[in-house]
Design a protein around this motif. Structure first.
Motif, PDB file in Angstrom:
ATOM      1  N   PHE A  28      44.080   4.959  10.194  1.00  9.77           N
ATOM      2  CA  PHE A  28      43.697   4.335   9.446  1.00  9.77           C
ATOM      3  C   PHE A  28      44.293   2.544   9.723  1.00  9.77           C
ATOM      4  O   PHE A  28      43.436   1.734  10.342  1.00  9.77           O
ATOM      5  CB  PHE A  28      43.900   4.075   8.124  1.00  9.77           C
ATOM      6  N   GLN A  29      45.078   2.213  10.523  1.00  7.46           N
ATOM      7  CA  GLN A  29      45.517   0.884  11.174  1.00  7.46           C
ATOM      8  C   GLN A  29      44.908   0.624  12.743  1.00  7.46           C
ATOM      9  O   GLN A  29      44.196  -0.393  12.086  1.00  7.46           O
ATOM     10  CB  GLN A  29      47.242   1.072  11.335  1.00  7.46           C
ATOM     11  N   VAL A  30      44.044   1.369  12.935  1.00  8.94           N
ATOM     12  CA  VAL A  30      43.283   1.149  14.084  1.00  8.94           C
ATOM     13  C   VAL A  30      42.130   0.308  13.195  1.00  8.94           C
ATOM     14  O   VAL A  30      41.786  -0.618  14.336  1.00  8.94           O
ATOM     15  CB  VAL A  30      43.297   2.155  15.476  1.00  8.94           C
ATOM     16  N   PHE A  31      41.643   1.497  12.800  1.00 11.07           N
ATOM     17  CA  PHE A  31      40.173   0.965  11.977  1.00 11.07           C
ATOM     18  C   PHE A  31      40.884  -0.626  11.641  1.00 11.07           C
ATOM     19  O   PHE A  31      39.249  -1.242  11.377  1.00 11.07           O
ATOM     20  CB  PHE A  31      39.738   2.190  10.949  1.00 11.07           C
ATOM     21  N   LYS A  32      41.273  -0.287  11.409  1.00 15.07           N
ATOM     22  CA  LYS A  32      41.255  -2.160   9.993  1.00 15.07           C
ATOM     23  C   LYS A  32      42.006  -3.117  10.658  1.00 15.07           C
ATOM     24  O   LYS A  32      40.744  -4.259  10.860  1.00 15.07           O
ATOM     25  CB  LYS A  32      43.152  -1.818   8.892  1.00 15.07           C
ATOM     26  N   ALA A  33      42.132  -2.555  12.449  1.00 12.98           N
ATOM     27  CA  ALA A  33      42.806  -4.056  13.654  1.00 12.98           C
ATOM     28  C   ALA A  33      41.281  -4.261  14.159  1.00 12.98           C
ATOM     29  O   ALA A  33      41.211  -5.486  13.974  1.00 12.98           O
ATOM     30  CB  ALA A  33      44.124  -3.117  14.296  1.00 12.98           C
ATOM     31  N   LYS A  34      40.459  -2.863  14.237  1.00 11.43           N
ATOM     32  CA  LYS A  34      39.655  -3.369  14.791  1.00 11.43           C
ATOM     33  C   LYS A  34      37.771  -4.129  13.618  1.00 11.43           C
ATOM     34  O   LYS A  34      37.723  -5.033  14.207  1.00 11.43           O
ATOM     35  CB  LYS A  34      38.824  -2.023  14.861  1.00 11.43           C
ATOM     36  N   SER A  35      38.383  -3.654  12.295  1.00  6.00           N
ATOM     37  CA  SER A  35      37.711  -4.763  11.318  1.00  6.00           C
ATOM     38  C   SER A  35      37.768  -6.210  11.682  1.00  6.00           C
ATOM     39  O   SER A  35      37.128  -7.236  11.394  1.00  6.00           O
ATOM     40  CB  SER A  35      37.721  -4.390  10.430  1.00  6.00           C
ATOM     41  N   ASP A  36      39.447  -6.576  11.142  1.00 11.26           N
ATOM     42  CA  ASP A  36      39.696  -7.526  11.660  1.00 11.26           C
ATOM     43  C   ASP A  36      39.797  -8.597  12.259  1.00 11.26           C
ATOM     44  O   ASP A  36      39.686  -9.850  12.369  1.00 11.26           O
ATOM     45  CB  ASP A  36      41.623  -7.843  11.319  1.00 11.26           C
ATOM     46  N   GLY A  37      39.506  -8.090  13.941  1.00  8.73           N
ATOM     47  CA  GLY A  37      39.523  -8.631  14.870  1.00  8.73           C
ATOM     48  C   GLY A  37      37.901  -8.908  14.447  1.00  8.73           C
ATOM     49  O   GLY A  37      37.532 -10.033  15.348  1.00  8.73           O
ATOM     50  N   TYR A  38      36.909  -8.242  14.480  1.00  8.96           N
ATOM     51  CA  TYR A  38      35.936  -7.988  14.491  1.00  8.96           C
ATOM     52  C   TYR A  38      35.399  -9.817  13.502  1.00  8.96           C
ATOM     53  O   TYR A  38      34.411 -10.527  13.711  1.00  8.96           O
ATOM     54  CB  TYR A  38      35.022  -6.693  13.759  1.00  8.96           C
ATOM     55  N   LEU A  39      35.803  -9.556  12.470  1.00  8.78           N
ATOM     56  CA  LEU A  39      36.385 -10.083  11.494  1.00  8.78           C
ATOM     57  C   LEU A  39      36.315 -11.947  11.883  1.00  8.78           C
ATOM     58  O   LEU A  39      35.690 -13.097  12.136  1.00  8.78           O
ATOM     59  CB  LEU A  39      36.641 -10.239  10.154  1.00  8.78           C
ATOM     60  N   ARG A  40      37.315 -11.967  12.796  1.00  8.26           N
ATOM     61  CA  ARG A  40      38.142 -13.382  13.077  1.00  8.26           C
ATOM     62  C   ARG A  40      37.336 -13.446  14.372  1.00  8.26           C
ATOM     63  O   ARG A  40      36.795 -14.962  14.534  1.00  8.26           O
ATOM     64  CB  ARG A  40      39.012 -12.209  14.091  1.00  8.26           C
ATOM     65  N   ARG A  41      36.350 -12.454  15.188  1.00 14.66           N
ATOM     66  CA  ARG A  41      35.356 -13.101  15.773  1.00 14.66           C
ATOM     67  C   ARG A  41      34.380 -13.647  15.403  1.00 14.66           C
ATOM     68  O   ARG A  41      33.649 -14.668  16.051  1.00 14.66           O
ATOM     69  CB  ARG A  41      34.721 -12.166  17.090  1.00 14.66           C
ATOM     70  N   VAL A  42      33.502 -13.207  14.014  1.00  7.66           N
ATOM     71  CA  VAL A  42      32.586 -14.026  13.308  1.00  7.66           C
ATOM     72  C   VAL A  42      32.563 -15.779  13.123  1.00  7.66           C
ATOM     73  O   VAL A  42      31.660 -16.011  13.068  1.00  7.66           O
ATOM     74  CB  VAL A  42      32.069 -12.921  12.323  1.00  7.66           C
ATOM     75  N   PHE A  43      34.261 -15.034  12.780  1.00  8.43           N
ATOM     76  CA  PHE A  43      33.993 -16.634  11.920  1.00  8.43           C
ATOM     77  C   PHE A  43      34.953 -18.312  13.377  1.00  8.43           C
ATOM     78  O   PHE A  43      34.642 -18.844  13.260  1.00  8.43           O
ATOM     79  CB  PHE A  43      35.688 -16.270  11.423  1.00  8.43           C
ATOM     80  N   SER A  44      35.573 -17.332  14.125  1.00  6.48           N
ATOM     81  CA  SER A  44      35.226 -18.296  15.871  1.00  6.48           C
ATOM     82  C   SER A  44      34.337 -18.817  15.946  1.00  6.48           C
ATOM     83  O   SER A  44      33.923 -19.762  16.157  1.00  6.48           O
ATOM     84  CB  SER A  44      35.776 -17.293  16.652  1.00  6.48           C
ATOM     85  N   PHE A  45      32.684 -18.515  15.646  1.00 10.84           N
ATOM     86  CA  PHE A  45      31.756 -18.903  15.842  1.00 10.84           C
ATOM     87  C   PHE A  45      30.768 -19.864  14.690  1.00 10.84           C
ATOM     88  O   PHE A  45      30.633 -19.293  13.064  1.00 10.84           O
ATOM     89  CB  PHE A  45      30.373 -17.791  15.959  1.00 10.84           C
ATOM     90  N   PRO A  46      30.221 -20.984  14.690  1.00  7.18           N
ATOM     91  CA  PRO A  46      29.818 -22.000  13.650  1.00  7.18           C
ATOM     92  C   PRO A  46      28.367 -20.556  13.514  1.00  7.18           C
ATOM     93  O   PRO A  46      28.082 -19.902  13.279  1.00  7.18           O
ATOM     94  CB  PRO A  46      28.727 -22.609  14.382  1.00  7.18           C
TER      95      PRO A  46
END
Length: 175
Positions: A28-46
């Motif tokens: 679950f922690q690995v899944f949450k970390a991947k999800s958070d990383g994806y969300l951060r990457r999406v927010f890094s783009f305009p």
């Protein structure tokens, strides 16, 4: 379907974490970390592509019409939003699971009422240390000694009766 920018994660991670079994917590922690990383990457783009100063390029490019052609192509460019192909399957699965859950709850409530009835029956019985053989026979007719209808040999244990077969011997015979 119009594309929309997600402002924040719509997943209630704390409620989800409460339902995860202990042995699945690392996954679950690995899944949450991947999800958070994806969300951060999406927010890094305009959200929208950058606005270009086409007048600047039209002045600087020597080939006539090239900047206009690029501008027309740039403005016509639409990044396709992925088509939602699984929501209807998830909704159908959710409905079937909800019906299974409601059936399970109904069966559980039925079992609970049966168990409560049995508990009430047991509470009304005379305590074992004060019970006579007749009261025991009335309370548990299948377990009580019945020398008339079901005679047994002393000491009245199953393994001391005629025709008794051990459970492991029966299991070996079946294989």
């Amino acid at each position: 379907m119009a594309a929309r920018r997600i402002a924040k994660s719509t997943i209630n991670w704390t409620a989800l974490a409460e339902r995860v079994p202990e042995n699945q917590k690392p996954n679950f922690q690995v899944f949450k970390a991947k999800s958070d990383g994806y969300l951060r990457r999406v927010f890094s783009f305009p959200e929208n592509p950058p606005k270009l100063d086409w007048a600047y390029y039209k002045e600087r490019i020597a080939v006539a019409g090239m900047a206009d052609n690029f501008q027309k192509q740039y403005e016509a460019l639409k990044v396709p939003y992925p088509e939602d192909k699984v929501s209807k399957d998830i909704d159908a699965l959710e409905k079937s699971v909800k019906s299974e859950i409601s059936a399970f709850v109904a069966e559980s409530n039925k079992r609970i009422s049966e168990y409560e009835h049995e508990i009430n029956r047991l509470k009304k019985l005379v305590p074992y240390d004060q019970m006579t053989l007749e009261e025991y026979r009335d309370a548990y007719p299948e377990k009580a000694l019945d020398p008339i209808n079901r005679p047994t040999f002393w000491p009245h244990l199953p393994e001391d009766q005629l025709g008794y077969k051990a459970a492991d011997a029966v299991a070996e015979k079946d294989h």
